[in-house]
Design a protein around this motif. Structure first.
Motif, PDB file in Angstrom:
ATOM      1  N   LYS A   1      -2.898   4.952  -2.688  1.00  0.00           N
ATOM      2  CA  LYS A   1      -3.953   5.706  -2.030  1.00  0.00           C
ATOM      3  C   LYS A   1      -3.603   7.186  -2.077  1.00  0.00           C
ATOM      4  CE  LYS A   1      -7.405   3.548  -0.064  1.00  0.00           C
ATOM      5  NZ  LYS A   1      -8.768   4.095  -0.151  1.00  0.00           N
ATOM      6  N   THR A   2      -4.556   8.015  -2.451  1.00  0.00           N
ATOM      7  CA  THR A   2      -4.308   9.450  -2.425  1.00  0.00           C
ATOM      8  C   THR A   2      -4.553   9.966  -1.013  1.00  0.00           C
ATOM      9  OG1 THR A   2      -5.070   9.607  -4.690  1.00  0.00           O
ATOM     10  CG2 THR A   2      -4.908  11.664  -3.476  1.00  0.00           C
ATOM     11  N   VAL A   3      -3.492  10.422  -0.393  1.00  0.00           N
ATOM     12  CA  VAL A   3      -3.592  10.984   0.960  1.00  0.00           C
ATOM     13  C   VAL A   3      -2.954  12.373   0.907  1.00  0.00           C
ATOM     14  CG1 VAL A   3      -2.984  10.669   3.390  1.00  0.00           C
ATOM     15  CG2 VAL A   3      -3.392   8.676   1.957  1.00  0.00           C
ATOM     16  N   PRO A   4      -3.755  13.410   0.738  1.00  0.00           N
ATOM     17  CA  PRO A   4      -3.193  14.736   0.473  1.00  0.00           C
ATOM     18  C   PRO A   4      -2.354  15.301   1.626  1.00  0.00           C
ATOM     19  CG  PRO A   4      -5.568  14.688   0.019  1.00  0.00           C
ATOM     20  CD  PRO A   4      -5.219  13.416   0.707  1.00  0.00           C
ATOM     21  N   SER A   5      -2.678  14.934   2.855  1.00  0.00           N
ATOM     22  CA  SER A   5      -1.973  15.550   3.979  1.00  0.00           C
ATOM     23  C   SER A   5      -0.701  14.788   4.329  1.00  0.00           C
ATOM     24  CB  SER A   5      -2.919  15.603   5.181  1.00  0.00           C
ATOM     25  OG  SER A   5      -2.191  15.540   6.379  1.00  0.00           O
TER      26      SER A   5
ATOM     27  N   GLY B   1      -8.946  10.232  -7.657  1.00  0.00           N
ATOM     28  CA  GLY B   1      -8.831  10.987  -6.422  1.00  0.00           C
ATOM     29  C   GLY B   1      -8.791  10.125  -5.178  1.00  0.00           C
ATOM     30  N   ASN B   2      -9.042   8.844  -5.313  1.00  0.00           N
ATOM     31  CA  ASN B   2      -9.065   7.998  -4.134  1.00  0.00           C
ATOM     32  C   ASN B   2      -8.012   6.895  -4.212  1.00  0.00           C
ATOM     33  OD1 ASN B   2      -9.752   6.653  -1.799  1.00  0.00           O
ATOM     34  ND2 ASN B   2     -11.476   5.592  -2.727  1.00  0.00           N
ATOM     35  N   GLN B   3      -8.180   5.948  -5.124  1.00  0.00           N
ATOM     36  CA  GLN B   3      -7.205   4.866  -5.143  1.00  0.00           C
ATOM     37  C   GLN B   3      -7.051   4.201  -6.504  1.00  0.00           C
ATOM     38  OE1 GLN B   3      -8.597   1.995  -2.273  1.00  0.00           O
ATOM     39  NE2 GLN B   3     -10.092   1.112  -3.662  1.00  0.00           N
TER      40      GLN B   3
ATOM     41  N   MET C   1       1.664   9.540   9.789  1.00  0.00           N
ATOM     42  CA  MET C   1       1.008   8.719  10.812  1.00  0.00           C
ATOM     43  C   MET C   1       0.645   7.342  10.264  1.00  0.00           C
ATOM     44  SD  MET C   1      -1.334  11.213  13.144  1.00  0.00           S
ATOM     45  CE  MET C   1      -1.913  12.478  12.059  1.00  0.00           C
ATOM     46  N   LEU C   2       0.203   7.318   9.007  1.00  0.00           N
ATOM     47  CA  LEU C   2      -0.161   6.039   8.391  1.00  0.00           C
ATOM     48  C   LEU C   2       1.050   5.121   8.303  1.00  0.00           C
ATOM     49  CD1 LEU C   2      -2.479   7.382   5.562  1.00  0.00           C
ATOM     50  CD2 LEU C   2      -3.177   5.916   7.451  1.00  0.00           C
TER      51      LEU C   2
ATOM     52  N   GLN D   1       1.057  15.023   6.971  1.00  0.00           N
ATOM     53  CA  GLN D   1       1.019  14.553   8.357  1.00  0.00           C
ATOM     54  C   GLN D   1       0.285  13.225   8.446  1.00  0.00           C
ATOM     55  OE1 GLN D   1       2.929  15.903  10.574  1.00  0.00           O
ATOM     56  NE2 GLN D   1       3.478  17.362   8.979  1.00  0.00           N
ATOM     57  N   ASP D   2      -0.778  13.088   7.654  1.00  0.00           N
ATOM     58  CA  ASP D   2      -1.504  11.815   7.602  1.00  0.00           C
ATOM     59  C   ASP D   2      -0.603  10.700   7.076  1.00  0.00           C
ATOM     60  OD1 ASP D   2      -3.737  13.068   8.486  1.00  0.00           O
ATOM     61  OD2 ASP D   2      -4.932  12.794   6.667  1.00  0.00           O
TER      62      ASP D   2
ATOM     63  N   ILE E   1       0.852  -1.186   0.000  1.00  0.00           N
ATOM     64  CA  ILE E   1       0.000   0.000   0.000  1.00  0.00           C
ATOM     65  C   ILE E   1       0.889   1.239   0.000  1.00  0.00           C
ATOM     66  CG2 ILE E   1      -1.861   1.214   1.183  1.00  0.00           C
ATOM     67  CD1 ILE E   1      -2.493  -1.557   2.493  1.00  0.00           C
TER      68      ILE E   1
ATOM     69  N   ILE F   1       0.221   1.643   5.996  1.00  0.00           N
ATOM     70  CA  ILE F   1       0.718   1.659   4.623  1.00  0.00           C
ATOM     71  C   ILE F   1       2.158   1.162   4.618  1.00  0.00           C
ATOM     72  CG2 ILE F   1      -0.764   3.569   3.875  1.00  0.00           C
ATOM     73  CD1 ILE F   1       1.643   5.420   4.220  1.00  0.00           C
TER      74      ILE F   1
END
Lengths: 338, 548
Positions: B265-269, B241-243, B275-276, B271-272, B52, B282
């Protein structure tokens, strides 16, 4: 009959409103410096390739010409093509808008459920500990920016405690979405009777909805409180209590009904706020809704994407406000529509 | 009273509806939350076979012939094969690298070149199948090339042109498994271009042609949302926009990849994403700030950060045709005025190296020609010689949404102030920047470049030749133009080396830009992800990866 006429007239007024919105939005995106053609072709492109794309997009035509073509297409149901997603804008919006509506609605629902009782109790028991707590909650909610509160919620509930799912999308990874009916994942799950996807979607939407609700809770609490306080001070409430009617009945039936009128008006405004808030919230929680779409469109100078989103938000905003005005006519006897 | 009651119950009925809607949450949440924070369902079942990857943004379209931005290149290349590819070797540091000086067959099993270097014959591998099941033939290769040439646009067309393939008559199907390219003059770049990960793929001509329509002769619409390749992975699903979900190609000619499923996976932040990664949700994350790579993530358990010397160069440029920058002494002064080590520490948190010249690390025939080190005295002296001891004013343009550029700009502003150079910062939208770069109207700015093909002529051709498309600084030296032209068609290795080295020497002396640094390419994964091979295009070859 008069009422129906009013509704028809309001509906007719929607047309110039939306035309106005489309003109303003159309001109604004083109006033921004930068031409999307350069972006689309990429840095290696030659001047000929750029010229070719500019012609293709019709950006070499006069502005009014471009607008007429655009609005003609919109009337035929074609919102254009979003280059940054390689999809027609209409299908992009159909894909993403329901999630934002769902998120805003849940956010708003949380707001009302929390804020109205809190506001009413604060007004009835002014100066009590609950009033003070409500004040702190309100000030914190309003003053804390969503990107911060959202990040904190993720930090604690996902990262520290492991209670919330990873902020990636609205369903667990590789979980098949329910058959598409409304596009709203919770509703569709219920329609399909699939509780697994319902739970997954709900757990993914809790934190974003709370993030969205926090600032609204603040303002609605304060508003309910002052509106309620005003009504409680009014002559009819004092008279009713003086005549010996049960205090509880007077406050929670007569006074509350009147105090909530301005709050109903606010809901229309708040819905707009919530839809706007989805831009940030969706970015923070990795959700694929209208908010992240409009952000992507703006960052990529995707004229069609920006215009499509703004137009749709305008339509929704107009419809909601119309609905609220109609509702108002039904609940407030002082208002008549002539 | 009755009427009023009716209205009252309407309000409450309505509120009740909302309440009921809100009940969904408290009802659903407690059921859903326990365990929801753990790794996603599928990863728990077969975690070793799923990778991922969290990325900051989505791609603009899936057509390899027109994709130019990194995210798209990275997502597309894994779906396709090229005719040739680079050999892979293990470096002294134990890591795996693409050897940019050695080629091996990919879809072409072997190839031959005529003595005059004009005819290239590629013998295709037998039994290769596209994901559609169609067998690979020479017609597919021809179609892939011709499509780009006929489209007359896009990166593949540009690249083929650079390799000397400009006309569909030059591509020939000899027989089912033999493909030939006829050049008008020899070309040193051709194998590099044909090995380009994202942009030189062979597409399934039958699938693409069956999606051609009257107003879409190249099936561009189809390829925007679909793939038609023979690569190690097959595009299973794409939710914009998602996956993106890829599945391993079970019939891949190199053998099925170890990782069976790759999910982007699109994770724009950012900081996220951090953490992921820390939580193990991921396996790999892109685009993480240097601050976190050297801070939060540096010694984090379970996280592995590997920095590679990528062929990227960040430059501080001034328009060479405009006063005072048309004076080489001024350009040199700017160059001596930059404290490079402090800059690299401040902007990259140490994750980079000072640049030695126009050609970055990892590119063959790189020559250290950058004479500048931080020398404020020399900078002052040069400015005085140019008659600018009292300084001048400069507008420094950079892009919005690029914090590292902003930090660099502010840093330069403060440094240049010491020489009475008043810098006004101008932050503009990326689209506006793209337009002004193309129109060459930026007087002073920040830019960066990464050559797709790790060859010095590539760098010279696109960034330093007069009027080159990316020569934003409008540098022009006829000798450099001449040397570049000669080098591209030179078949004698010694002469080639002499040409590209002379060109680099001249550029070093002319100092068209200030080479600020070569930022590292930082590969951030969970520490059980192994098998990464670094390619100069920086794209991840998922089929080499595996999880322990």
């Amino acid at each position: 009959m008069r009422f129906l006429l009013y509704v028809v007239r309001r509906l007719l007024l929607v047309i110039p409103t939306l035309l106005g919105v489309s003109i303003v939005c159309f001109s604004l995106v083109r006033v921004l410096p930068g031409n999307p053609a350069y972006f689309i072709v990429g840095p290696y492109a030659t001047q000929e390739e750029i010229a070719q794309v500019i012609t293709q997009l019709g950006l070499d035509r006069p502005l009014y010409d471009q607008y007429l073509i655009y609005i003609g297409n919109v009337l035929r149901g074609d919102l254009g093509y979003a280059w940054h997603t390689s999809q027609p804008v209409l299908s992009d919006l159909a894909q993403r808008f329901p999630l934002s509506i769902e998120l805003s609605t849940i956010g708003l629902a949380i707001t009302l459920v929390v804020a109205i009782p809190l506001g009413v109790i604060s007004a009835v028991h002014r100066g009590s500990w609950i009033d003070n707590i409500a004040r702190v909650v309100a000030v914190t909610g309003v003053s804390m920016p969503m990107f911060f509160s959202g990040l904190m919620l993720i930090y604690f509930f996902f990262f520290r405690f492991g209670w919330a799912p990873a902020p990636m999308g609205v369903l667990d990874m590789l979980m098949d979405p329910p058959p598409r009916v409304t596009g709203m994942i919770l509703l569709d799950s219920l329609i399909a009777g699939n509780l697994t996807t319902f739970r997954s979607a709900a757990s993914h939407l809790v934190l974003p909805a709370i993030t969205l609700a926090l600032p609204m809770i603040g303002s609605i609490t304060r508003m309910t409180r002052s509106s309620m306080a005003e009504v409680l001070h009014s002559d009819y409430v004092r008279t009713a209590i003086a005549f010996g009617l049960p205090r509880r009945t007077v406050i929670y039936r007569d006074a509350l009904q009147n105090a909530l009128l301005p709050v109903v008006t606010m809901i229309g405004v708040l819905y707009g706020f919530a839809l706007g808030g989805t831009v940030l919230v969706e970015m923070i929680f990795g959700l694929t809704g209208m908010g992240s779409y409009s952000y992507g469109s703006i960052m990529n100078m995707d004229y069609a994407g920006v215009q499509g989103t703004v137009l749709l938000v305008a339509v929704i905003f107009v419809v909601i406000n119309l609905a609220i005005d109609v509702l108002y006519a039904l609940i407030d006897p002082r208002i008549s529509y002539g | 009273m009755e009427r009023r009651m009716g209205r009252g119950s309407l309000i409450f009925g309505w509120l009740g509806l909302i309440l009921a809607g809100a009940m969904i949450l408290p009802l659903a949440a407690p059921v859903a939350l326990p365990g929801a924070g753990a790794a996603p369902a599928l990863a728990a079942e077969e975690p070793r076979e799923t990778l991922i990857v969290a990325v900051a943004g989505d791609l603009e379209g899936w057509d390899p012939a027109t994709s130019t931005y990194f995210t798209a290149n990275d997502m597309i290349q894994t779906l396709y094969d090229r005719l040739v590819e680079y050999e892979v070797y293990q470096g002294e540091d134990g890591r795996m690298y693409a050897d940019v000086t050695k080629f091996k067959g990919m879809l072409a099993e072997s190839w031959t070149t005529s003595d005059d270097g004009l005819t290239w014959t590629f013998n295709l591998r037998k039994g290769v199948k596209f994901s559609s099941g169609n067998p690979l033939t020479a017609a597919d290769v021809e179609y892939s090339f011709d499509r780009a040439i006929k489209m007359g646009k896009g990166i593949f067309n540009t690249m083929l042109g650079f390799a000397g393939i400009k006309d569909v008559a030059q591509t020939v199907v000899v027989d089912d498994l033999t493909f030939q390219v006829n050049l008008a003059e020899p070309n040193n770049l051709i194998l590099h271009i044909l090995a380009l990960g994202p942009n030189a793929p062979v597409i399934d001509s039958k699938v693409v042609e069956s999606n051609v329509t009257e107003d879409d002769p190249f099936a561009e619409k189809y390829l925007r949302n679909h793939a038609a390749g023979s690569g190690p992975y097959i595009l299973e699903s794409y939710e914009p926009g998602n996956q993106v979900v890829y599945v391993a190609n079970p019939d891949y000619w190199k053998g099925a990849p170890k990782i069976k499923k790759v999910i982007y996976k699109t994770v724009p932040s950012a900081q996220d994403r951090i953490m992921l990664l820390l939580s193990g949700a991921i396996d790999m994350a892109y685009d993480l700030p240097g601050q976190d790579l050297t801070g939060t993530l540096k010694d984090a358990a379970g996280v592995s950060i590997t920095s590679y010397a990528a062929p990227s160069t960040t430059v501080f440029f001034t328009k060479n045709t405009e006063a005072p920058y048309n004076d080489v002494r001024v350009r040199k002064a700017l160059c001596y005025a930059v404290p490079y080590d402090a800059l690299i520490e401040k902007v990259l948190y140490g994750l980079g190296t000072p640049a030695v010249g126009p050609v970055a690390n990892g590119v063959a025939y790189q020559k250290a020609v950058n004479e500048c080190t931080y020398d404020p005295e020399k900078a002052k002296q040069l400015l005085a010689e140019a008659g600018l001891a009292d300084g001048f004013e400069m507008t420094l343009t950079y892009r919005e949404g690029r914090p590292e550029e902003e930090t660099t700009a502010v840093f330069l502003q403060a440094e240049l102030a010491k020489y009475n150079i008043t810098v006004t910062l101008e932050k503009i939208q990326t689209a506006a920047w793209a337009e002004r770069r193309s129109a060459k109207t930026i007087t002073a700015g920040l830019d960066g470049y990464t050559p797709y093909a790790p060859d010095p002529t590539y760098v010279l051709n696109f960034w330093y030749v007069t009027d080159a498309s990316l020569n934003t600084w409008q540098y022009s030296n006829p000798r450099v133009d001449e040397l570049t032209k000669m080098a591209v068609v030179e078949s004698d290795a010694a002469k080639f080396k002499a040409y590209v080295e002379e060109a680099q020497d001249i550029i070093g002396a002319d100092q068209p830009v200030v080479w600020l640094f070569n930022p590292y390419w930082n590969v951030v994964t969970r520490d059980n992800v192994k098998g990464y091979v670094f390619y100069p295009d920086r794209c991840t070859r998922h089929d080499t990866l595996y999880k322990e």
